[in-house]
Design a protein around this motif. Structure first.
Motif, PDB file in Angstrom:
ATOM      1  N   LEU A   6       9.321  60.287  82.419  1.00 16.40           N
ATOM      2  CA  LEU A   6       9.861  61.410  82.049  1.00 16.40           C
ATOM      3  C   LEU A   6      11.053  62.903  82.164  1.00 16.40           C
ATOM      4  O   LEU A   6      11.055  63.178  82.159  1.00 16.40           O
ATOM      5  CB  LEU A   6       8.427  62.559  81.326  1.00 16.40           C
ATOM      6  N   LEU A   7      10.924  62.677  84.208  1.00 17.69           N
ATOM      7  CA  LEU A   7      12.117  63.052  83.962  1.00 17.69           C
ATOM      8  C   LEU A   7      13.650  62.630  84.159  1.00 17.69           C
ATOM      9  O   LEU A   7      14.580  63.073  84.832  1.00 17.69           O
ATOM     10  CB  LEU A   7      11.650  63.680  85.429  1.00 17.69           C
ATOM     11  N   TYR A   8      13.386  61.896  83.700  1.00 22.65           N
ATOM     12  CA  TYR A   8      14.562  60.480  83.360  1.00 22.65           C
ATOM     13  C   TYR A   8      15.961  61.481  82.792  1.00 22.65           C
ATOM     14  O   TYR A   8      16.441  61.039  83.823  1.00 22.65           O
ATOM     15  CB  TYR A   8      13.890  58.817  82.916  1.00 22.65           C
ATOM     16  N   PRO A   9      15.698  61.358  81.976  1.00 24.30           N
ATOM     17  CA  PRO A   9      16.608  62.484  80.831  1.00 24.30           C
ATOM     18  C   PRO A   9      17.304  63.799  82.074  1.00 24.30           C
ATOM     19  O   PRO A   9      18.565  64.016  81.729  1.00 24.30           O
ATOM     20  CB  PRO A   9      16.403  62.923  79.605  1.00 24.30           C
ATOM     21  N   PHE A  10      16.786  64.078  83.094  1.00 24.90           N
ATOM     22  CA  PHE A  10      17.346  64.617  83.579  1.00 24.90           C
ATOM     23  C   PHE A  10      17.857  64.267  84.646  1.00 24.90           C
ATOM     24  O   PHE A  10      18.734  64.977  85.584  1.00 24.90           O
ATOM     25  CB  PHE A  10      16.045  65.621  84.998  1.00 24.90           C
ATOM     26  N   THR A  11      18.122  62.831  85.732  1.00 24.47           N
ATOM     27  CA  THR A  11      18.262  62.429  86.020  1.00 24.47           C
ATOM     28  C   THR A  11      20.271  62.316  86.039  1.00 24.47           C
ATOM     29  O   THR A  11      21.194  62.344  86.626  1.00 24.47           O
ATOM     30  CB  THR A  11      18.123  61.431  86.531  1.00 24.47           C
ATOM     31  N   HIS A  12      20.252  62.082  84.768  1.00 28.05           N
ATOM     32  CA  HIS A  12      21.979  61.860  83.869  1.00 28.05           C
ATOM     33  C   HIS A  12      22.330  60.504  84.234  1.00 28.05           C
ATOM     34  O   HIS A  12      23.830  59.950  84.409  1.00 28.05           O
ATOM     35  CB  HIS A  12      23.318  62.918  84.355  1.00 28.05           C
ATOM     36  N   PHE A  28      14.312  48.190  86.549  1.00 20.18           N
ATOM     37  CA  PHE A  28      13.385  47.344  85.512  1.00 20.18           C
ATOM     38  C   PHE A  28      13.358  47.348  84.205  1.00 20.18           C
ATOM     39  O   PHE A  28      13.913  46.702  83.309  1.00 20.18           O
ATOM     40  CB  PHE A  28      12.837  46.616  86.309  1.00 20.18           C
ATOM     41  N   PHE A  29      12.484  48.286  83.368  1.00 20.65           N
ATOM     42  CA  PHE A  29      12.226  48.788  82.317  1.00 20.65           C
ATOM     43  C   PHE A  29      13.550  50.037  81.935  1.00 20.65           C
ATOM     44  O   PHE A  29      12.745  50.533  80.639  1.00 20.65           O
ATOM     45  CB  PHE A  29      11.209  49.838  82.470  1.00 20.65           C
ATOM     46  N   GLY A  30      14.759  50.014  82.859  1.00 19.77           N
ATOM     47  CA  GLY A  30      15.641  50.455  81.827  1.00 19.77           C
ATOM     48  C   GLY A  30      15.566  52.996  82.417  1.00 19.77           C
ATOM     49  O   GLY A  30      16.764  53.240  81.786  1.00 19.77           O
ATOM     50  N   LEU A  42      19.168  43.087  87.755  1.00 18.44           N
ATOM     51  CA  LEU A  42      19.615  42.054  87.299  1.00 18.44           C
ATOM     52  C   LEU A  42      18.076  41.710  87.262  1.00 18.44           C
ATOM     53  O   LEU A  42      18.178  40.432  86.272  1.00 18.44           O
ATOM     54  CB  LEU A  42      19.862  41.265  89.408  1.00 18.44           C
ATOM     55  N   LEU A  43      16.835  41.845  87.969  1.00 20.10           N
ATOM     56  CA  LEU A  43      15.827  40.928  87.044  1.00 20.10           C
ATOM     57  C   LEU A  43      15.683  40.916  85.395  1.00 20.10           C
ATOM     58  O   LEU A  43      15.505  40.504  85.463  1.00 20.10           O
ATOM     59  CB  LEU A  43      14.618  41.522  87.790  1.00 20.10           C
ATOM     60  N   ALA A  44      15.822  42.393  85.604  1.00 23.00           N
ATOM     61  CA  ALA A  44      15.792  43.037  83.795  1.00 23.00           C
ATOM     62  C   ALA A  44      16.688  41.453  83.091  1.00 23.00           C
ATOM     63  O   ALA A  44      16.255  41.293  82.509  1.00 23.00           O
ATOM     64  CB  ALA A  44      15.843  44.258  83.371  1.00 23.00           C
ATOM     65  N   ASN A  45      17.782  41.517  83.546  1.00 23.73           N
ATOM     66  CA  ASN A  45      19.264  40.898  83.019  1.00 23.73           C
ATOM     67  C   ASN A  45      18.834  39.002  82.714  1.00 23.73           C
ATOM     68  O   ASN A  45      19.210  38.694  82.011  1.00 23.73           O
ATOM     69  CB  ASN A  45      20.458  40.862  83.196  1.00 23.73           C
ATOM     70  N   GLY A  46      17.948  39.099  83.612  1.00 22.84           N
ATOM     71  CA  GLY A  46      17.557  37.557  84.311  1.00 22.84           C
ATOM     72  C   GLY A  46      16.693  36.890  83.111  1.00 22.84           C
ATOM     73  O   GLY A  46      16.457  35.596  83.482  1.00 22.84           O
ATOM     74  N   GLN A  47      15.525  37.717  83.472  1.00 15.12           N
ATOM     75  CA  GLN A  47      13.506  37.770  83.043  1.00 15.12           C
ATOM     76  C   GLN A  47      14.032  36.474  81.082  1.00 15.12           C
ATOM     77  O   GLN A  47      13.183  35.385  81.628  1.00 15.12           O
ATOM     78  CB  GLN A  47      13.488  38.806  82.804  1.00 15.12           C
ATOM     79  N   SER A  48      15.543  36.843  80.737  1.00 16.14           N
ATOM     80  CA  SER A  48      15.191  36.051  79.281  1.00 16.14           C
ATOM     81  C   SER A  48      16.077  34.852  79.968  1.00 16.14           C
ATOM     82  O   SER A  48      15.699  33.846  78.740  1.00 16.14           O
ATOM     83  CB  SER A  48      16.142  37.092  78.222  1.00 16.14           C
TER      84      SER A  48
END
Length: 301
Positions: free
Chosen positions: A150-156, A237-239, A252-258
């Motif tokens: 939820l706080l992610y938008p504030f991290t920019h 991993f979840f963006g 890298l794990l997110a890009n390589g899982q598929s």
């Protein structure tokens, strides 16, 4: 005349051996703990790799080799390349750097917050203890992962801000432990003596409370490094963590899982790096726990 017996020199008085300090006792236990040396050696190699690994390859994390896209490991690209031609080795080194920075800063930072708030609450008692205890319970009830999402938008998209958020949301359990320990320590004679001598609250906490729970803090800071690295990897991993053009082990794990079955090097190398790193830190933390508090479990050394 009676023969004069030779004078015997008096035996030198044997001085009592000076008892070993607590730090020396802990170090002696660690010296005979194989898993400590294994974990510390592997962790040191990872740190050296993160510091100097980029000098072993001519590729940077952002370079693209358009002639060798999606290539498996070769002499030119040791860990292979991705779909855009990025050198996977260079990207893993860059991601490892961020993971170690986040872990080694956020983990101890969370421990410091836990030490200050937990010790202050346990020493003060009364309303001060109730307010801090209420804050600890509130933070424990709230799911930290979803708070970070939820706080992610504030991290920019800044991984530095994310690192601060990880430290701020990772201190509650140890704070509760320190609070309980402090409530028993404040009735000890040396704490009462410091209080009667007019020392302030923070002075007593800093000089007498925190040093007596330092063993717990060392263990928590060590294991907190692994926890923060895993938290950052999960968020990325979840963006919700490190964003392009930066890379991390999570991205890298997110890009390589598929491509784990068709181009396994894209997934196996980042995953293997993360698993071995976390295992090394866990071995060091587990050995420290048994060396500092042998009654915490069966010593497997």
């Amino acid at each position: 005349m009676m023969p004069q017996l030779p004078e015997t020199e008096p035996e030198p008085t044997k001085l009592a051996s000076k008892p070993a300090s607590r730090g020396r006792v802990i170090w002696r236990r660690l010296e005979h703990t194989p898993r400590f040396w294994i974990g510390a050696t592997v962790l040191a190699l990872f740190v050296l790799w993160a510091l100097f690994g980029q000098f072993l390859t001519p590729w940077s994390p952002t370079d693209q080799d358009v002639n060798n896209m999606n290539y498996p490991p070769t002499i030119l690209h040791w860990f292979g390349t991705d779909i855009l031609g990025h050198d996977l080795y260079a990207q893993i080194v860059s991601g490892l750097q961020k993971s170690l920075i986040i872990g080694f800063i956020a983990g101890p930072a969370a421990t410091i917050i836990a030490a200050v708030l937990g010790a202050t609450a346990g020493y003060l008692g009364g309303w001060g203890d109730k307010v801090i205890a209420w804050l600890i319970d509130l933070m424990l009830v709230l799911p930290a992962f979803f708070i970070l999402v939820l706080l992610y938008p504030f991290t920019h998209g800044s991984w530095v801000v994310m690192m601060i958020f990880l430290a701020v949301t990772g201190w509650m359990i140890m704070a509760q432990v320190i609070r309980n320990q402090t409530r028993s320590l404040r009735e000890r004679e040396f704490v009462k003596g410091a209080r009667y001598m007019g020392f302030g609250t923070w002075s007593v906490v800093r000089r007498h409370i925190i040093p007596n729970v330092a063993s717990l803090l060392i263990i928590d800071a060590t294991l907190g490094i692994a926890a923060m690295i895993l938290a950052e990897t999960s968020l990325s991993f979840f963006g919700f963590g490190v964003q392009p053009p930066d890379v991390s082990l999570g991205t890298l794990l997110a890009n390589g899982q598929s491509a784990a079955t068709t181009r396994p090097w894209l997934f196996l190398f980042p995953a293997g790096t993360l698993i071995v790193l976390l295992l090394a830190i866990s071995l060091v933390g587990d050995a420290l726990r048994d060396a500092i508090d042998p009654t915490s479990g069966v010593n497997r050394a």
